[in-house]
Design a protein around this motif. Structure first.
Motif, PDB file in Angstrom:
ATOM      1  N   ASP A  10      -2.082   2.442  -4.532  1.00  0.00           N
ATOM      2  CA  ASP A  10      -1.983   3.798  -3.982  1.00  0.00           C
ATOM      3  C   ASP A  10      -3.376   4.418  -3.857  1.00  0.00           C
ATOM      4  OD1 ASP A  10      -1.324   6.323  -3.221  1.00  0.00           O
ATOM      5  OD2 ASP A  10       0.078   6.712  -4.878  1.00  0.00           O
ATOM      6  N   ASN A  11      -3.973   4.244  -2.681  1.00  0.00           N
ATOM      7  CA  ASN A  11      -5.310   4.837  -2.465  1.00  0.00           C
ATOM      8  C   ASN A  11      -5.193   6.176  -1.729  1.00  0.00           C
ATOM      9  OD1 ASN A  11      -4.588   3.865   0.004  1.00  0.00           O
ATOM     10  ND2 ASN A  11      -6.182   2.307   0.118  1.00  0.00           N
ATOM     11  N   GLN A  12      -3.975   6.643  -1.584  1.00  0.00           N
ATOM     12  CA  GLN A  12      -3.705   7.948  -0.974  1.00  0.00           C
ATOM     13  C   GLN A  12      -4.302   8.058   0.430  1.00  0.00           C
ATOM     14  OE1 GLN A  12      -4.757  10.144  -5.005  1.00  0.00           O
ATOM     15  NE2 GLN A  12      -3.424  11.409  -3.735  1.00  0.00           N
ATOM     16  N   ILE A  13      -4.346   6.915   1.104  1.00  0.00           N
ATOM     17  CA  ILE A  13      -4.942   6.894   2.447  1.00  0.00           C
ATOM     18  C   ILE A  13      -4.522   5.603   3.151  1.00  0.00           C
ATOM     19  CG2 ILE A  13      -7.094   5.620   1.935  1.00  0.00           C
ATOM     20  CD1 ILE A  13      -7.081   8.938   3.830  1.00  0.00           C
ATOM     21  N   TYR A  14      -4.591   5.591   4.480  1.00  0.00           N
ATOM     22  CA  TYR A  14      -4.442   4.336   5.211  1.00  0.00           C
ATOM     23  C   TYR A  14      -5.817   3.705   5.283  1.00  0.00           C
ATOM     24  CZ  TYR A  14       0.288   5.444   6.850  1.00  0.00           C
ATOM     25  OH  TYR A  14       1.625   5.712   6.933  1.00  0.00           O
ATOM     26  N   GLY A  15      -6.006   2.633   4.516  1.00  0.00           N
ATOM     27  CA  GLY A  15      -7.307   1.996   4.456  1.00  0.00           C
ATOM     28  C   GLY A  15      -7.570   1.129   5.677  1.00  0.00           C
ATOM     29  N   LEU A  16      -6.675   0.173   5.895  1.00  0.00           N
ATOM     30  CA  LEU A  16      -6.931  -0.838   6.920  1.00  0.00           C
ATOM     31  C   LEU A  16      -7.078  -0.227   8.313  1.00  0.00           C
ATOM     32  CD1 LEU A  16      -7.263  -3.917   7.262  1.00  0.00           C
ATOM     33  CD2 LEU A  16      -4.838  -4.033   7.796  1.00  0.00           C
TER      34      LEU A  16
ATOM     35  N   GLY B  76       0.832  -1.192   0.000  1.00  0.00           N
ATOM     36  CA  GLY B  76       0.000   0.000   0.000  1.00  0.00           C
ATOM     37  C   GLY B  76       0.870   1.245   0.000  1.00  0.00           C
ATOM     38  N   ASP B  77       0.261   2.393  -0.139  1.00  0.00           N
ATOM     39  CA  ASP B  77       1.042   3.636  -0.164  1.00  0.00           C
ATOM     40  C   ASP B  77       1.677   3.912   1.199  1.00  0.00           C
ATOM     41  OD1 ASP B  77      -1.813   3.739   0.077  1.00  0.00           O
ATOM     42  OD2 ASP B  77      -1.689   5.895   0.374  1.00  0.00           O
ATOM     43  N   GLY B  78       0.981   3.539   2.273  1.00  0.00           N
ATOM     44  CA  GLY B  78       1.581   3.710   3.597  1.00  0.00           C
ATOM     45  C   GLY B  78       2.699   2.713   3.794  1.00  0.00           C
TER      46      GLY B  78
HETATM   47 MG   LIG Z   1      -3.254   3.042   1.327  1.00  0.00          MG
END
Ligand SMILES: [Mg+2]
Ligand SMILES: Cc1ncc(C[n+]2csc(CCOP(=O)(O)OP(=O)(O)O)c2C)c(N)n1
Ligand code: SF4
Lengths: 284, 571
Positions: free
Chosen positions: A118-124, A90-92
């Motif tokens: 890269d969702n430009q966010i912390y999803g999990l 992920g991006d993070g």
């Molecule tokens: Mg992410």
């Protein structure tokens, strides 16, 4: 020949509508089209929604720690340089926790392919800012929103002379498949940053938002020129280029180690009979 | 014959060269040698020393009393004059130090002048000093001349001659001028091997089939990497300098997962960065060997000094509960064989195994007649034959002994899956309560009994029914042993030394707890402030030490210091 059936994995625990689904589907199709069977390659991941990816297909898997997938992949590849090694992150995971490894992974230039969701966010972890979150975006954990500048991973990669730098979009499966296959066929360290809408936590960078902005790099673009690529990588905002931004050839790290050229380390026997001679060296 | 030579000087003056050369001369002459070093975290200047002890009997530790001081700086004279033994001598060059000392204990050897006169260059002053020491001891110079010829072979006849002449000049000067020298050297015997602690760990790894070593430099762990790197081409070992210790351990795990024996090494601070990786090794059941060469902390502490303060850290570090093994070799020989055992246990049980050493042992050289290589164990526990691995292979299959056959990925038509999340038998992520219990038990309870059985009990040495038992671990071995020898006429004394520290060996074959409870006095001696082994014995075995000796100034005990402390305690 492998088929899509061979790649059937566990049922994803992602949110309905998540961009990861189309990446998963595309990745499987790409593997089948490349003629790679599940046991023929290694997939390393970290922690995050993207980190769960390998469980949802079938292949050799090391789902390691948050941010640490690249070092695991590096060790694996050095021990078995005859096996293709891929990383999903992920991006993070990749740009935050694992940022140092990314920098040095690019320098090493092992034949590893790095796919970043890269969702430009912390999803999990439910919506905290990531290195690629746009500056100013409000998040629950930051009272004034994201105050830092948005990381530009592609500029970073090109600056480090990464041998393959591409951007894909989860909403454009055809191009994404092409990029995955190109990355796999490329000789050298490859980064594919995949714009991946997170429907639950990123209310800014949505499918619509990306769709309005992404455009394909066309034939007039020269991905062999580092300077041009760097300039192109700076483009972000109203228009976002997708495709292969930069490609070059540098000697592979693993090619510089002579004794693993014919037989990978993992297939080399240990010759214990040598030890006696080494012991003699201590008779100074 | 039991002499101690101390070479003191600034970093960069060449005390290492003099020390190493003398060590080789003595080992080749068949003497028993023990060397240790004290240095500062700097490349030039400051004050360092190199101490050598030579004897016709085995020697295991450093002594306080010095017989010959080679003073390359003023500090050496100031500091070590008071350490001189009865007939001790300080050799120095009054011209270089720009000071003249009177008294029987001083021998002014014009290192520089002799070097210029006989070798044509003052850089040979150290060769003069080396020759002078041999002259004082009355040890045949032929071996030194042979070493010089070998060392400078590539540089041509002229350089060889200059060095040989310089050495001879120093030797002759000492023979003619050291009228007060009363050193008597014993008969020479069969040449011995000479090996330092960290080289022995590196060699032990190489001799165990190591194929991958990744590390980030950190004193005093770096020399393990240097040794392994020196053998990399010959043995086919990939050595990689990682970008940090986090990467180092993760790389080792990746390589191990691919099917090769992998190791990393560091000091306490670097290990602090590795602990999440340790936990990863545990849950993925990926074998790895980790060497920690201790130095005093906290944080950067004393980078080049010694300590035994990371035992509990090595033991309790990392989140979650899982088995690990900690080896703490006491001698270079144990460094070699316990590294071999570390690899065997790591592979057999698919667990992380830690080797704890420290700066003192890392840099100490010992002599041996040889190592019995028949004692080396090499069993390949991995599944490599694709015919034995079905398509339904499960990496984390539940078994009676907790050990799941570990297939090497890519050999056949199966996949190998593991996860840092809790996982099922196939290696896929799960949050199932029952599976969590099963996997926890598999990793810990099922493997543990066999692991404990493999741990050797502490070594016992000394009086049969001791009234006093001195106890230690790791690098304390040599000191404890010689302390017992020295005090055995005075007390009914014995030692217990732990080198396979955790899990604590059971007491079935040797009831060491009984030895402790039956003794009038049990004293735990450690190079730390809190008494970590003492703590461990209390927690694990319920034995509480009433008496402890702790040293935590970053310097190792000398034999005399330790005996002084023991005597003071016993009264
Ligand atoms: Mg992410
Ligand atoms: C050492 C460590 N720190 C923090 C976490 C918690 N954590 C898990 S995933 C994650 C961020 C995930 O973001 P990203 O990598 O972008 O993946 P996504 O879920 O968005 O796909 C964090 C902070 C962790 N697992 N390990
Ligand atoms: S939180 Fe976002 S990234 Fe994670 S599964 Fe849901 S939509 Fe996808």
């Amino acid at each position: 020949m492998p088929s899509l059936d061979d790649y059937k994995g566990r049922t994803p625990a992602w949110c309905p509508g998540c961009g990861n689904f189309s990446i998963l589907k595309t990745f499987k199709e790409a593997m089948v089209e490349l003629g790679l069977a599940p046991h023929q390659f290694m997939l390393v991941s970290g922690i995050g929604q993207a980190g769960k990816f390998p469980h949802y297909l079938k292949c050799n898997t090391f789902n390691g720690l948050h941010g640490r997938s690249l070092p695991v992949a590096t060790g694996f590849r050095l021990a078995n340089n005859k096996m293709p090694v891929f990383v999903v992150s992920g991006d993070g995971d990749c740009y935050g926790e694992g940022g140092n490894h990314l920098m040095h992974g690019i320098r090493r230039n092992l034949n590893i392919k790095y796919f970043i969701h890269d969702n430009q966010i912390y999803g999990l972890t439910k919506g905290q800012g990531s290195p690629t979150t746009m500056e100013g975006m409000p998040t629950k954990n930051l009272p004034y929103g994201v105050l830092s500048n948005q990381l530009n991973p592609l500029s970073l990669a090109i600056a480090l002379n990464c041998t393959f730098v591409a951007r894909g979009f989860a909403g454009d499966q055809e191009q994404l498949k092409y990029l995955i296959k190109e990355a796999v066929n490329h000789e050298g360290f490859a980064i594919v940053d995949i714009l991946q809408p997170c429907v639950s936590f990123n209310k800014v960078n949505t499918y619509e938002w990306y769709k309005q902005r992404v455009y394909h790099l066309d034939n007039t673009y020269n991905c062999q020129s580092r300077a041009e690529a760097f300039a192109k990588s700076l483009e972000w905002g109203d228009r976002i280029p997708t495709g292969i931004l930069f490609k070059c050839r540098r000697p592979l790290f693993e090619e510089k180690i002579p004794f693993i050229q014919d037989t990978p380390l993992s297939s080399q026997p240990f010759d214990i009979s040598k030890v006696g001679k080494t012991l003699q060296e201590f008779f100074v | 014959m039991d002499y101690t030579i101390k070479i003191g000087g600034e970093a960069g003056q060449g005390i290492q060269t003099i020390g190493d050369t003398l060590s080789v001369v003595f080992a080749r002459s068949g003497y028993h040698v023990f060397t240790n070093q004290d240095y500062e975290s700097r490349i030039r200047g400051g004050h360092n020393y190199y101490q050598l002890r030579l004897s016709d009997k085995p020697v295991h530790c450093a002594r306080e009393a010095v017989d010959i001081v080679v003073a390359l700086d003023k500090v050496s004279i100031m500091e070590y004059e008071k350490q001189l033994a009865q007939q001790g001598q300080i050799i120095y060059d009054s011209q270089s130090l720009k000071e003249k000392h009177e008294g029987n204990q001083f021998l002014d050897v014009p290192f520089v002048r002799l070097a210029v006169e006989h070798g044509g260059n003052k850089i040979m002053a150290n060769t003069v000093a080396t020759g002078a020491v041999l002259g004082m001891l009355g040890i045949d110079i032929e071996i030194l001349l042979g070493i010089l010829k070998d060392t400078f072979k590539k540089k041509g006849e002229e350089i060889i001659k200059a060095n040989v002449d310089s050495a001879m000049a120093g030797y002759d000067f000492a023979v003619n001028n050291c009228i007060k020298c009363s050193f008597v050297s014993a008969e020479t015997s069969k040449a011995k091997m000479l090996i330092a602690g960290n080289d022995a760990i590196g060699f032990g790894a190489v001799a165990s089939g190591l194929k991958f070593y990744s590390a980030y430099p950190m004193t005093p762990g770096t020399s393990i990497m240097l040794y392994v790197a020196s053998k990399a081409k010959d043995y086919g070992i990939v050595v990689e300098q990682a970008e940090d210790e986090i990467a180092a351990i993760n790389m080792a795990l990746g390589a191990s997962f691919a099917g090769v024996r992998a190791m990393t090494g560091t000091s306490g601070g670097g290990f602090a960065l590795m602990v999440e990786g340790l936990s990863l090794a545990a849950i993925t059941e990926t074998p790895v060997v980790i060497a920690i060469a201790q130095r005093p902390g906290p944080a950067t502490g004393l980078p080049t000094k010694t300590a035994q303060a990371d035992l509990l850290f090595a033991l309790y570090s990392a989140h979650g509960e899982f088995p690990r093994v900690i080896m703490a070799p006491g001698t270079p020989e144990e460094c070699f064989f316990l590294t071999n055992k570390a690899f065997d246990m790591a592979e057999k049980y698919q667990i992380p195994v830690i080797i704890l050493t420290d700066q003192y042992l890392a840099d100490s050289q010992w002599t041996y007649e040889g190592f019995d290589l028949n004692k080396l164990k090499y069993t390949d526990y991995r599944l490599r034959d694709k015919d034995l691995i079905g398509e339904d292979y499960k990496r984390h299959a539940l078994t009676d002994n907790g050990i799941s056959p570990f297939a090497v990925p890519g050999k056949g038509n199966y996949v190998v899956v593991t996860d840092s999340d809790e996982h099922d038998e196939e290696g896929h992520i799960t949050e199932d309560a029952q599976m969590t219990i099963l996997m926890t038990q598999k990793r810990l309870h099922k493997k543990m009994p066999a692991i404990i059985k493999d741990m050797a009990p502490p070594k016992f040495y000394g009086s049969d029914n001791p009234e006093i038992v001195i106890v230690g671990w790791g690098s304390m071995y040599g000191l404890l042993r010689e302390a017992v020898d020295m005090l055995t006429n005075k007390y009914k004394i014995a030692m217990l030394h732990f080198s396979e520290v955790y899990p604590m060996p059971d007491t079935e074959n040797f009831d060491y707890i009984k030895v402790l409870t039956e003794a009038k006095r049990a004293i735990c001696i450690e190079q730390n402030v809190t008494g970590q082994l003492a703590h461990l014995l209390a927690v694990e075995k319920g034995f509480r030490f009433k008496e402890k000796i702790n040293k935590y100034d970053g310097r190792p005990f000398t034999l005399e210091q330790l005996i002084g402390e023991i005597n003071a305690l016993i009264g």
